[in-house]
Write a protein that holds these residues in place. Sequence first.
Motif, short mmCIF file in Angstrom:
data_model
loop_
_atom_site.label_atom_id
_atom_site.label_comp_id
_atom_site.label_asym_id
_atom_site.label_seq_id
_atom_site.Cartn_x
_atom_site.Cartn_y
_atom_site.Cartn_z
N ALA A 1 -11.93 -62.56 75.54
CA ALA A 1 -12.68 -63.67 74.96
C ALA A 1 -11.94 -64.98 75.14
N ARG A 2 -10.62 -64.94 74.98
CA ARG A 2 -9.83 -66.16 75.13
C ARG A 2 -9.86 -66.66 76.57
N ASN A 3 -9.79 -65.73 77.52
CA ASN A 3 -9.84 -66.14 78.93
C ASN A 3 -11.19 -66.77 79.27
N ARG A 4 -12.26 -66.25 78.70
CA ARG A 4 -13.58 -66.85 78.94
C ARG A 4 -13.64 -68.25 78.34
N TYR A 5 -13.04 -68.40 77.17
CA TYR A 5 -13.01 -69.71 76.53
C TYR A 5 -12.23 -70.70 77.39
N ILE A 6 -11.09 -70.27 77.89
CA ILE A 6 -10.26 -71.14 78.74
C ILE A 6 -11.06 -71.66 79.93
N LYS A 7 -11.80 -70.77 80.57
CA LYS A 7 -12.59 -71.16 81.74
C LYS A 7 -13.73 -72.11 81.34
N ALA A 8 -14.36 -71.83 80.20
CA ALA A 8 -15.46 -72.69 79.74
C ALA A 8 -14.96 -74.09 79.42
N VAL A 9 -13.81 -74.17 78.77
CA VAL A 9 -13.23 -75.48 78.43
C VAL A 9 -12.82 -76.22 79.70
#
Length: 203
Positions: free
Chosen positions: A143-151
Amino acid sequence: MTKRLFALFALTTLLLSGCGFNQVQTNDEAVNAAWSEVLNQYQRRADLVPNLVATVQGYAAHEKEVLTRVTEARASVGGIKATPELVNDEAAFARFQKVQVDLSSALSRLLVVSENYPQLKADANFRDLQAQVEGTENRISVARNRYIKAVQEYNVSVRTFPNNLTAMAMGWKIKANFTVDNEKAISSAPKIDFNAARPAAAN
């Protein structure tokens, strides 16, 4: 009059789409969705802590320091209001990261200590809780990696021309992200060092 209003609406729509308004809005929604999933997984882990502590305490009540550390770390996590606005506040986001890292560290130590208690390790409830914690750590990482990419996509969209002009006009700013140092500290599930958990053999 109606034709003029329609023409004005069409022109406004064209200008907004050309200046990146829609793109930034889309990226912003992607960040919000990714952040919600990060929070969901962190909350899942926090919810597991009380039962895990209670189970360990039943077999290792004298491990007060470790149990207290986990309980306090969990309380610190609960003390931060993780609202969507948090991602727009770099200082608040840094505090959020810190308490999550502290909880990861405390849980790691708790699992290491549990290796000293064969009866605890044999407890079906503990094994189930341990598996759930470790599985949640993996979900947090995803989930954190997906957030990093979205940001990253959002921040690029508000910093590049011509979107940056729209961003300035609308007051849109770059969002906080997990830093490299903190990402290294929390990118993996807790490591269990079996050798560190065992007391030194008597001579």
